[in-house]
Design an enzyme around this catalytic site. Structure first.
Site, short mmCIF file in Angstrom:
data_model
loop_
_atom_site.label_atom_id
_atom_site.label_comp_id
_atom_site.label_asym_id
_atom_site.label_seq_id
_atom_site.Cartn_x
_atom_site.Cartn_y
_atom_site.Cartn_z
CG ASP A 192 5.04 -10.34 -0.13
OD1 ASP A 192 4.44 -9.61 0.67
OD2 ASP A 192 5.50 -9.94 -1.23
CG HIS A 215 2.47 -6.61 -0.23
ND1 HIS A 215 3.54 -7.41 -0.51
CD2 HIS A 215 2.62 -5.49 -0.97
CE1 HIS A 215 4.31 -6.80 -1.40
NE2 HIS A 215 3.77 -5.62 -1.70
CB SER A 222 4.96 -5.01 -4.72
OG SER A 222 5.83 -4.55 -3.73
#
Length: 700
Positions: free
Chosen positions: A17, A50, A234
């Protein structure tokens, strides 16, 4: 799962990621030192949250604050793979829209994860373009090496997967899941891309309103006391990744493809029945993923033992014995996963025999013929049911149309000292008693001591008696089958298995009369094909039957004219045949007895009034020592065994008292009975069975 120690400990989850916050207390002591920037120059901490949030959903610590990760004991291998200078860092609901990931960087990250021991790889990223051959090869290598992979479906709200997801599924070849999102009511999220034409490897998980924002390693709460929640596929993907890590820890034998199959097969079926274009295979159900799937068997054995089946049913001699046992063991499922279970709940006690119905529920006619040297007798079903013609019996056409032979016997005198009797559907014990002219009062309910303790049907029998001076020597034998109780019979029929098992016996007896005293002493050997004194166990136990030696003593005394006292005793010794799961000392002792007092001519010249007190065959001691798996090694794929005693002695004791009369009445034959059964079927808690029975028949 967590209560059972399944936390993902020892399993490495790779999160490819935008990096991770290495100072977050949520990963303290569990961030792999191999975590890195795949480009090699920027460090593992990325420009946004994230990657950190995704890793938290999968593996945040159980520290009583913030988010709790699905596999909170796992190790996180954070791989920063965002293209340099591609992330805007605006902290949007799904910041990956501001970051770019090249196929080469993703492929390198996957290879790196595999090389550093990752069992699970999470890719909360995607795009509209199909993957390159370079990335496809990396995915294939990872899956072939046993790694599980999960990829986010995407947040465009499309009815189909984008090309990235579709081609990743193809490359995954059975070891990769596409993760869609549902909300708290388990409805597909508006933003989630659907399964469309690719439902086979699509699985939904919670992706709406997932916690939370952190600042300086602490859960961020604004001035009004609110925390920020995020949504997106996600965050559905790392829930599936965490579930995979839990499975990998609990069952280290599993490959990534097997984990994929388990998660998909155990999913909660949402939407249209079966795989559909919205939910794919359904919604993640971690609890069901930890239940056995497919055929189960006792660990280390090959014969299946479905946990939904009854694993055994006691015989009538064992009564309520199964109600007190425990049988802890290990079973394995289709994937070789080991589960602890207790099989005692799948054992059934013996079914209560309907003795009164057996005495009154049949309509039978008897046909007999004989001479000084031979005799024949037949019992015929007279209920009017259509049956086979029996031309050899020379019955009338009308009788043959409605008759069905229930039992038959033929007796022949071979010489002045030798007699032979053969029978169909009748036991050898009755034949032997007839050849020696044994007197036995007729009772409807109370049986003799010759009870076998099992539900048994006899096919054929014989008895040969030879007189040796004042002694009589009788050799007898029979063959038939034990009848399986209804609960096990249904399960056996569903599997196409036999519902009864062979049983055969051979007996030898000596008899002699001493004035008014009749005596008989006998030995009977009974061999059961797969049952144990009539009790049936599931073939998954691998039992090979049993042998029983019965010792019988019969006494009859006439103290006065028209009076008779009788007593009989049976003692049984049962030994189980050798089998892999049968331990030493597996044997049973059993006994039955009866006491009679009878008077002929009680109310009429040829009637009989008799009293009997009896105990049907009952296991008096012993049991089966089962060698059952107590532990399972995933390293050697073998079991450790412990011995468990299956005590087959019932807590109850059935005693039957019956006063019976038999004689001529109203031009026919009649019988009446007053009976009382204490603890019927050898069940201590079962209420007494008592009543009055009357039977009358006349041939017109």
């Amino acid at each position: 799962m967590w209560a059972g120690g399944r936390t993902g400990a020892g399993v490495t989850v790779a999160v490819v990621d935008t990096g991770i916050d290495p100072d977050s207390p949520e990963f303290a002591g569990r961030l792999s030192p191999a975590s890195k920037d795949i480009y090699g120059t920027r460090g593992v901490e990325g420009p946004d949250d994230h990657g950190t949030l995704v890793a938290m959903v999968a593996a945040a610590a159980r520290d009583n604050t913030g988010i709790l990760g699905m596999a909170w004991g796992s190790t996180v291998l954070a791989i920063r793979a965002d293209e340099p200078n591609s992330c805007g860092g605006d902290n949007a609901a799904d910041p990956t829209t501001d970051c770019a990931f090249t196929d080469t960087a993703i492929a390198n990250s996957i290879d790196y994860a595999v090389a550093n021991g990752a069992k699970v790889v999470n890719l909360s990223l995607g795009g509209p373009d199909p993957i390159t051959s370079r990335l496809s090869a990396a995915v294939r290598r990872a899956v072939d090496s046993g790694v599980f992979m999960v990829v986010a479906a995407g947040n465009e709200g499309l009815p189909e997967l984008e090309a990235f997801g579709r081609t990743m599924v193809d490359a995954g070849n059975g070891g990769l899941i596409i993760a869609g999102s549902v909300g708290e009511s388990y409805i597909i999220s508006d933003f989630s891309n659907r399964a469309g034409a690719n439902p086979t490897y699509y699985l939904a998980a919670r992706g709406e309103r997932i916690c939370c924002t952190y600042e300086n390693g602490q859960l961020y709460v604004d001035a009004d006391g609110f925390a920020y929640l995020f949504s997106g596929t996600s965050f559905a993907a790392p829930q599936i990744a965490g579930a995979a890590a839990l499975l990998a820890q609990a069952f280290p034998n599993l490959t990534g493809r097997q984990i994929t199959d388990i998660l998909l097969r155990s999913a909660f079926d949402a939407g249209a029945s079966g795989p559909d274009a919205v939910y794919g295979r359904g919604i993640l159900d971690v609890f069901r993923a930890f239940q056995p799937l497919g055929a189960t068997a006792i660990a280390g054995q090959t014969a299946s033992l479905p946990l939904g089946d009854g694993t055994g049913v006691a015989s009538t001699a064992m009564g309520d014995a199964f109600a007190r046992v425990r049988l802890p063991t290990i079973v394995t499922d289709e994937y070789g996963r080991a589960f602890s279970t207790d099989l005692s709940g799948t054992l059934a006690s013996a079914e209560l025999q309907p003795r009164l119905y057996g005495a009154l529920g049949q309509q039978v006619r008897s046909v007999a013929a004989g001479s000084e040297r031979a005799s024949m007798a037949f019992s015929i079903d007279a209920r009017g049911r259509q049956g086979p013609r029996i031309a050899a019996l020379r019955l009338s056409e009308e009788d043959a149309e409605q008759a069905r032979v229930l039992a038959a016997q033929v007796a022949v005198q071979l010489s002045p000292r030798t007699e032979l009797a053969m029978a169909y559907r009748q036991g050898a014990d009755g034949l032997a008693a007839q050849l020696r002219d044994a007197e036995r009062p007729a009772f409807m309910i109370a049986g003799t001591s010759r009870d076998t303790g099992m539900l048994e049907g006899t096919d054929a029998a014989f008895a040969l008696r030879h007189r040796l001076g004042d002694w009589g020597l009788t050799v007898s034998g029979e063959s038939g089958s034990t009848v399986t109780a209804a609960s096990v019979r249904h399960a056996a029929e569903m599997r196409g298995r036999r519902v009864d098992e062979d049983v055969a016996s051979l007996g030898l007896a000596l008899d002699r009369r001493f004035g008014e005293l009749d005596t008989a002493l006998g030995l009977t050997w009974t061999a059961e094909d797969r049952t144990v004194l009539g009790a049936r166990f599931h073939e998954g136990f691998g039992l090979e039957g049993s042998d029983t030696l019965f010792m019988d003593l019969d006494l009859g005394w006439r103290p006065a004219d028209r009076w008779r006292l009788g007593a009989s005793w049976r003692q049984g010794f049962t030994t189980l045949a050798d089998a892999p799961l049968v331990g030493a000392g597996s044997r049973l002792a059993s006994n039955a007895w009866a006491l009679d007092l009878a008077r002929t001519g009680a109310f009429a010249p040829n009637d009989t009034l008799a009293l009997r007190l009896s105990q049907p065959l009952r296991v008096s001691g012993g049991g089966v020592n089962l060698l059952l798996p107590s532990d399972w090694s995933y390293e050697t794929l073998s079991a450790s065994y412990a011995e468990h005693r299956l005590d087959l002695t019932p807590s109850g004791r059935e005693l039957i008292g019956e006063l019976a009369w038999r004689g001529a009445l109203w031009g026919g034959d009649a019988g009446a009975s007053l009976f009382y059964r204490h603890q019927p079927g050898h069940f201590a808690g079962r209420p007494a069975d008592h009543g009055v029975a009357f039977r009358w028949g006349r041939r017109f």
